[in-house]
Write a protein that holds these residues in place. Structure first.
Motif, PDB file in Angstrom:
ATOM      1  N   VAL A  52       0.843  -1.203   0.000  1.00  0.00           N
ATOM      2  CA  VAL A  52       0.000   0.000   0.000  1.00  0.00           C
ATOM      3  C   VAL A  52       0.877   1.251   0.000  1.00  0.00           C
ATOM      4  O   VAL A  52       0.587   2.227  -0.696  1.00  0.00           O
ATOM      5  CB  VAL A  52      -0.946   0.013   1.225  1.00  0.00           C
ATOM      6  N   TYR A  53       1.936   1.223   0.791  1.00  0.00           N
ATOM      7  CA  TYR A  53       2.866   2.361   0.816  1.00  0.00           C
ATOM      8  C   TYR A  53       3.379   2.648  -0.595  1.00  0.00           C
ATOM      9  O   TYR A  53       3.360   3.798  -1.053  1.00  0.00           O
ATOM     10  CB  TYR A  53       4.039   2.075   1.758  1.00  0.00           C
ATOM     11  N   ASP A  54       3.849   1.604  -1.281  1.00  0.00           N
ATOM     12  CA  ASP A  54       4.381   1.782  -2.633  1.00  0.00           C
ATOM     13  C   ASP A  54       3.300   2.313  -3.576  1.00  0.00           C
ATOM     14  O   ASP A  54       3.554   3.207  -4.395  1.00  0.00           O
ATOM     15  CB  ASP A  54       4.929   0.457  -3.172  1.00  0.00           C
ATOM     16  N   TYR A  55       2.094   1.746  -3.450  1.00  0.00           N
ATOM     17  CA  TYR A  55       1.001   2.163  -4.342  1.00  0.00           C
ATOM     18  C   TYR A  55       0.624   3.629  -4.119  1.00  0.00           C
ATOM     19  O   TYR A  55       0.478   4.397  -5.077  1.00  0.00           O
ATOM     20  CB  TYR A  55      -0.224   1.268  -4.115  1.00  0.00           C
ATOM     21  N   LEU A  56       0.460   4.018  -2.855  1.00  0.00           N
ATOM     22  CA  LEU A  56      -0.013   5.376  -2.566  1.00  0.00           C
ATOM     23  C   LEU A  56       1.009   6.442  -2.945  1.00  0.00           C
ATOM     24  O   LEU A  56       0.629   7.500  -3.458  1.00  0.00           O
ATOM     25  CB  LEU A  56      -0.381   5.505  -1.083  1.00  0.00           C
ATOM     26  N   VAL A  60       0.496   9.455  -5.638  1.00  0.00           N
ATOM     27  CA  VAL A  60       0.783  10.886  -5.474  1.00  0.00           C
ATOM     28  C   VAL A  60       1.640  11.384  -6.632  1.00  0.00           C
ATOM     29  O   VAL A  60       1.417  12.476  -7.174  1.00  0.00           O
ATOM     30  CB  VAL A  60       1.493  11.144  -4.125  1.00  0.00           C
ATOM     31  N   ASP A  61       2.614  10.577  -7.029  1.00  0.00           N
ATOM     32  CA  ASP A  61       3.505  10.939  -8.130  1.00  0.00           C
ATOM     33  C   ASP A  61       2.724  11.055  -9.444  1.00  0.00           C
ATOM     34  O   ASP A  61       2.924  12.004 -10.223  1.00  0.00           O
ATOM     35  CB  ASP A  61       4.604   9.877  -8.255  1.00  0.00           C
ATOM     36  N   ARG A 174     -13.716   2.934   0.056  1.00  0.00           N
ATOM     37  CA  ARG A 174     -13.821   1.511  -0.301  1.00  0.00           C
ATOM     38  C   ARG A 174     -14.274   1.313  -1.737  1.00  0.00           C
ATOM     39  O   ARG A 174     -13.964   0.300  -2.367  1.00  0.00           O
ATOM     40  CB  ARG A 174     -14.788   0.815   0.664  1.00  0.00           C
ATOM     41  N   SER A 175     -15.019   2.272  -2.268  1.00  0.00           N
ATOM     42  CA  SER A 175     -15.521   2.151  -3.634  1.00  0.00           C
ATOM     43  C   SER A 175     -14.419   2.303  -4.680  1.00  0.00           C
ATOM     44  O   SER A 175     -14.628   2.023  -5.858  1.00  0.00           O
ATOM     45  CB  SER A 175     -16.619   3.189  -3.892  1.00  0.00           C
ATOM     46  N   LEU A 176     -13.243   2.775  -4.232  1.00  0.00           N
ATOM     47  CA  LEU A 176     -12.120   2.959  -5.147  1.00  0.00           C
ATOM     48  C   LEU A 176     -11.101   1.838  -4.967  1.00  0.00           C
ATOM     49  O   LEU A 176     -10.387   1.798  -3.965  1.00  0.00           O
ATOM     50  CB  LEU A 176     -11.426   4.301  -4.891  1.00  0.00           C
ATOM     51  N   GLU A 177     -11.046   0.927  -5.896  1.00  0.00           N
ATOM     52  CA  GLU A 177     -10.060  -0.143  -5.810  1.00  0.00           C
ATOM     53  C   GLU A 177      -8.649   0.428  -5.962  1.00  0.00           C
ATOM     54  O   GLU A 177      -8.447   1.432  -6.644  1.00  0.00           O
ATOM     55  CB  GLU A 177     -10.310  -1.195  -6.894  1.00  0.00           C
ATOM     56  N   LEU A 178      -7.711  -0.238  -5.332  1.00  0.00           N
ATOM     57  CA  LEU A 178      -6.322   0.211  -5.421  1.00  0.00           C
ATOM     58  C   LEU A 178      -5.692  -0.386  -6.673  1.00  0.00           C
ATOM     59  O   LEU A 178      -4.935  -1.356  -6.624  1.00  0.00           O
ATOM     60  CB  LEU A 178      -5.528  -0.196  -4.171  1.00  0.00           C
ATOM     61  N   ASN A 179      -6.043   0.194  -7.821  1.00  0.00           N
ATOM     62  CA  ASN A 179      -5.526  -0.297  -9.100  1.00  0.00           C
ATOM     63  C   ASN A 179      -4.936   0.866  -9.892  1.00  0.00           C
ATOM     64  O   ASN A 179      -4.959   2.020  -9.455  1.00  0.00           O
ATOM     65  CB  ASN A 179      -6.624  -1.008  -9.895  1.00  0.00           C
TER      66      ASN A 179
END
Length: 280
Positions: A52-56, A60-61, A174-179
């Motif tokens: 999650v850290y890497d994804y978030l 931001v980038d 929650r409605s926003l998948e981490l993709n």
């Protein structure tokens, strides 16, 4: 010679019976059903939240890159309009000592500077939230319990996280998948907009909870006793869990205190229905 040949098979049979008779004590069962699953689950949470850290931060980038493209587009459009009017476009910003193009650029750099200035806060919050989730995995269920108001009391040491969050607000996260397609949106949720940069540890927390939602709590499905094949090898139990993870566990009782060590091994589905499985 014949007597020796006769005794050897009996010795092998005795060894086999001894190995087959190995059973798990109540204390050992407690370890593989409760203590070890709790450790495995915490480790699985740690692995998920690290991603999650890497994804978030990547989100931001990506969001910052989109803002940069939008800023350049605004500047180009302003310059094109000004050229079309022969340079006679009145710029109200000049009254305050800067042009519109300078204002566009300043606003963009203000956002990127803000994001970079808060990266350490972001990293620290990710670490602290991860530790809390590992120590208190039961709190994850609170987010999906159906309650209209979700207590965040366990996370009060993380500055900026409120005491509670409504179910409706959590559902917007929650409605926003981490993709990949949602990276820009998550970037905005974490760092705010170009007009109003605002770092949100709450968005980080919600992203982590969403990421670990589908993690199963490990349940043991097989326990097979293994004798060390070489002189230095230890005897122990190969324990498989329904998460398709397996561990070689050795037990040692020292002054009525049961100690154990464990190390990851390959999961073998064939052990589930095997006669060697002591959990059947």
């Amino acid at each position: 010679m014949q007597k020796l040949i006769y005794i050897l098979p009996l010795a092998l049979i005795t060894l086999c019976i001894t190995a087959c008779d190995e059973t798990l004590s109540e204390s050992e069962l407690k370890v593989i059903e409760k203590n070890l699953p709790a450790k495995i689950y915490a480790e699985n949470i740690a692995g998920r939240v690290e991603s999650v850290y890497d994804y978030l931060w990547d989100a931001v980038d990506v969001y910052a890159d989109q803002l940069g493209d939008k800023t350049q587009k605004d500047i180009d459009e302003y310059n094109a309009t000004s050229a079309l009017l022969g340079g006679s476009l009145f710029d109200v910003n000049k009254l305050y000592g800067s042009s519109a193009t300078e204002q566009y650029a300043k606003r963009y750099y203000k956002f990127t500077d803000y994001a970079n200035d808060h990266r350490e806060d972001f990293e620290e919050d990710c670490k602290n939230i991860s530790i809390i989730l590992q120590k208190h995995p039961e709190v994850i269920d609170d987010f999906f319990s159906g309650s209209s108001n979700i207590s965040l009391s366990l996370f009060q040491k993380v500055e900026g996280i409120p005491s509670a969050i409504t179910a409706d607000r959590f559902e917007t996260y929650r409605s926003l998948e981490l993709n990949k397609s949602n990276r820009s949106k998550w970037g905005e949720l974490v760092m705010g907009t170009i007009k109003e940069p605002r770092y949100s540890p709450l968005a980080v927390l919600c992203a982590m909870v969403i990421r670990v939602e589908r993690l199963k709590y490990p349940k043991p499905v097989y326990a097979v006793y293994k004798e060390g094949e070489d002189f230095d090898d230890e005897d122990g139990w190969e324990i498989g869990y329904d998460t398709k993870q397996a561990y070689f566990v050795t037990f040692n009782e020292d002054e009525d205190v049961l100690e154990y060590t464990y190390g990851e091994v390959d999961y073998f589905d064939g052990y589930v229905q095997s006669k060697k499985n002591k959990l059947k």
